[in-house]
Design a protein around this motif. Structure first.
Motif, PDB file in Angstrom:
ATOM      1  N   UNK A   8       0.952  -1.123   0.035  1.00 16.47           N
ATOM      2  CA  UNK A   8       0.109   0.130   0.049  1.00 16.47           C
ATOM      3  C   UNK A   8       0.885   1.198  -0.018  1.00 16.47           C
ATOM      4  N   UNK A   9       1.975   1.398   0.785  1.00 13.01           N
ATOM      5  CA  UNK A   9       3.038   2.209   0.838  1.00 13.01           C
ATOM      6  C   UNK A   9       3.513   2.578  -0.404  1.00 13.01           C
ATOM      7  N   UNK A  10       3.910   1.540  -1.122  1.00 13.58           N
ATOM      8  CA  UNK A  10       4.588   1.674  -2.089  1.00 13.58           C
ATOM      9  C   UNK A  10       3.584   2.286  -3.456  1.00 13.58           C
ATOM     10  N   UNK A  11       2.366   1.692  -3.497  1.00 21.46           N
ATOM     11  CA  UNK A  11       1.449   2.222  -4.199  1.00 21.46           C
ATOM     12  C   UNK A  11       1.214   3.799  -4.249  1.00 21.46           C
ATOM     13  N   UNK A  12       1.008   4.142  -2.939  1.00 22.55           N
ATOM     14  CA  UNK A  12       0.510   5.507  -2.477  1.00 22.55           C
ATOM     15  C   UNK A  12       1.772   6.473  -3.042  1.00 22.55           C
ATOM     16  N   UNK A  13       2.901   5.941  -2.834  1.00 26.92           N
ATOM     17  CA  UNK A  13       4.017   6.822  -3.237  1.00 26.92           C
ATOM     18  C   UNK A  13       4.097   7.081  -4.709  1.00 26.92           C
ATOM     19  N   UNK A  14       3.872   6.050  -5.339  1.00 29.48           N
ATOM     20  CA  UNK A  14       3.989   5.746  -6.938  1.00 29.48           C
ATOM     21  C   UNK A  14       2.613   6.802  -7.477  1.00 29.48           C
ATOM     22  N   UNK A  15       1.421   6.730  -6.609  1.00 28.47           N
ATOM     23  CA  UNK A  15       0.367   7.203  -6.981  1.00 28.47           C
ATOM     24  C   UNK A  15       0.570   9.064  -6.845  1.00 28.47           C
ATOM     25  N   UNK A  16       1.339   9.456  -5.732  1.00 34.95           N
ATOM     26  CA  UNK A  16       1.606  10.662  -5.526  1.00 34.95           C
ATOM     27  C   UNK A  16       3.142  11.287  -5.905  1.00 34.95           C
ATOM     28  N   UNK A  17       3.830  10.558  -6.405  1.00 32.75           N
ATOM     29  CA  UNK A  17       4.901  10.955  -6.944  1.00 32.75           C
ATOM     30  C   UNK A  17       5.925  11.150  -5.930  1.00 32.75           C
ATOM     31  N   UNK A  18       6.053  10.218  -4.916  1.00 29.63           N
ATOM     32  CA  UNK A  18       6.883  10.417  -3.765  1.00 29.63           C
ATOM     33  C   UNK A  18       7.986   9.144  -3.858  1.00 29.63           C
ATOM     34  N   UNK A  19       9.220   9.451  -3.569  1.00 27.69           N
ATOM     35  CA  UNK A  19      10.235   8.541  -3.567  1.00 27.69           C
ATOM     36  C   UNK A  19       9.888   7.727  -2.369  1.00 27.69           C
ATOM     37  N   UNK A  20       9.808   6.328  -2.441  1.00 23.20           N
ATOM     38  CA  UNK A  20       9.636   5.636  -1.242  1.00 23.20           C
ATOM     39  C   UNK A  20      10.675   5.237  -0.574  1.00 23.20           C
ATOM     40  N   UNK A  21      11.136   6.458   0.417  1.00 19.26           N
ATOM     41  CA  UNK A  21      12.665   5.994   0.996  1.00 19.26           C
ATOM     42  C   UNK A  21      12.121   5.272   2.294  1.00 19.26           C
ATOM     43  N   UNK A  22      13.076   4.728   2.900  1.00 17.08           N
ATOM     44  CA  UNK A  22      13.058   3.970   3.969  1.00 17.08           C
ATOM     45  C   UNK A  22      12.489   4.582   5.226  1.00 17.08           C
ATOM     46  N   UNK A  23      13.068   5.757   5.389  1.00 18.51           N
ATOM     47  CA  UNK A  23      12.405   6.586   6.390  1.00 18.51           C
ATOM     48  C   UNK A  23      10.923   6.909   6.312  1.00 18.51           C
ATOM     49  N   UNK A  24      10.449   7.045   5.337  1.00 21.26           N
ATOM     50  CA  UNK A  24       8.922   7.195   5.089  1.00 21.26           C
ATOM     51  C   UNK A  24       8.350   6.261   5.220  1.00 21.26           C
ATOM     52  N   UNK A  25       8.804   5.190   4.732  1.00 23.30           N
ATOM     53  CA  UNK A  25       8.344   3.658   5.016  1.00 23.30           C
ATOM     54  C   UNK A  25       7.801   3.512   6.577  1.00 23.30           C
ATOM     55  N   UNK A  26       8.874   3.775   7.292  1.00 20.69           N
ATOM     56  CA  UNK A  26       8.825   3.618   8.726  1.00 20.69           C
ATOM     57  C   UNK A  26       7.825   4.430   9.356  1.00 20.69           C
ATOM     58  N   UNK A  27       7.832   5.776   8.720  1.00 26.99           N
ATOM     59  CA  UNK A  27       6.761   6.840   9.357  1.00 26.99           C
ATOM     60  C   UNK A  27       5.465   6.357   8.938  1.00 26.99           C
ATOM     61  N   UNK A  28       4.985   5.693   7.714  1.00 31.22           N
ATOM     62  CA  UNK A  28       4.086   5.607   7.235  1.00 31.22           C
ATOM     63  C   UNK A  28       3.598   4.318   8.099  1.00 31.22           C
ATOM     64  N   UNK A  29       4.415   3.476   8.331  1.00 35.10           N
ATOM     65  CA  UNK A  29       4.155   2.314   9.284  1.00 35.10           C
ATOM     66  C   UNK A  29       3.660   2.443  10.824  1.00 35.10           C
ATOM     67  N   UNK A  30       4.431   3.300  11.217  1.00 37.53           N
ATOM     68  CA  UNK A  30       4.087   4.007  12.397  1.00 37.53           C
ATOM     69  C   UNK A  30       2.575   4.448  12.529  1.00 37.53           C
ATOM     70  N   UNK A  31       2.330   5.056  11.626  1.00 37.50           N
ATOM     71  CA  UNK A  31       0.807   5.879  11.350  1.00 37.50           C
ATOM     72  C   UNK A  31      -0.279   4.720  11.217  1.00 37.50           C
ATOM     73  N   UNK A  32       0.021   3.873  10.285  1.00 37.10           N
ATOM     74  CA  UNK A  32      -1.147   2.925  10.100  1.00 37.10           C
ATOM     75  C   UNK A  32      -1.273   1.660  10.867  1.00 37.10           C
ATOM     76  N   UNK A  33      -0.045   1.257  11.639  1.00 41.41           N
ATOM     77  CA  UNK A  33      -0.280   0.142  12.309  1.00 41.41           C
ATOM     78  C   UNK A  33      -0.989   0.266  13.499  1.00 41.41           C
ATOM     79  N   UNK A  34      -1.380   1.567  14.119  1.00 36.39           N
ATOM     80  CA  UNK A  34      -2.458   1.523  15.154  1.00 36.39           C
ATOM     81  C   UNK A  34      -3.377   2.643  14.552  1.00 36.39           C
ATOM     82  N   UNK A  35      -4.602   2.347  14.713  1.00 39.25           N
ATOM     83  CA  UNK A  35      -5.532   3.444  14.325  1.00 39.25           C
ATOM     84  C   UNK A  35      -5.621   4.502  15.204  1.00 39.25           C
ATOM     85  N   UNK A  36      -5.438   5.801  14.834  1.00 39.07           N
ATOM     86  CA  UNK A  36      -5.636   6.872  15.639  1.00 39.07           C
ATOM     87  C   UNK A  36      -5.033   8.340  14.831  1.00 39.07           C
TER      88      UNK A  36
END
Ligand code: ZN
Ligand code: ZN
Length: 147
Positions: A8-36
């Motif tokens: 999902x992260x890879x797809x979103x980055x592609x869709x929004x023209x963002x580089x899928x960096x490792x840092x971004x991946x971790x930030x995204x994961x932190x966000x979506x792993x717990x709803x809130x």
């Protein structure tokens, strides 16, 4: 990270023209792993466990990038602190006026919102977000106990 989240992260980055960096991946994961609805500081605390060298400024910068790209949304900014919404699906919010907690309210639980009359000229409407205010369950329980 769960495979599904990663894809999902890879797809979103592609869709929004963002580089899928490792840092971004971790930030995204932190966000979506717990709803809130998290402050950048809360996300930073979570990401730091995986990436001890990351700075709060980097987390801020990437969250802004996510928001500007439309990948994530922020909670209505009227509550003082900046909060990012981990729920990407359209929804409304229930806000406790006492403890400021935010609960998601399903989009379908409200009827369609319609505008009567004209918009001020030059205002381009994009969407409606409803924020219902009240007292949450925990605060109600605490109040009842006191009396
Ligand atoms: Zn409350
Ligand atoms: Zn929400």
């Amino acid at each position: 990270m769960r495979r599904e989240t990663y894809n999902e992260f890879r797809r979103l980055c592609q869709e929004h023209n963002l580089a899928a960096t490792h840092q971004r991946e971790k930030i995204y994961e932190a966000l979506v792993s717990r709803p809130g609805h998290y402050s950048p500081e809360e996300i930073y605390e979570q990401v730091k466990q995986d990436l001890p060298s990351i700075s709060l400024a980097t987390v801020y910068k990437n969250l802004k990038t996510f928001l500007h790209a439309g990948m994530l949304r922020e909670v209505s900014p009227h509550h003082g602190s900046w909060r990012i919404d981990a729920n990407r699906h359209p929804h409304h919010h229930l806000v406790c006026t006492h403890c400021r907690s935010i609960t998601d309210l399903d989009f379908d639980s409200l009827g369609p919102v319609k505008l009567h009359g004209k918009l001020p000229s030059g205002f381009r409407l994009e969407k409606f977000t409803i924020e219902a205010q009240g007292i949450c369950k925990a605060c109600t329980a605490a109040e009842t106990k006191q009396h």
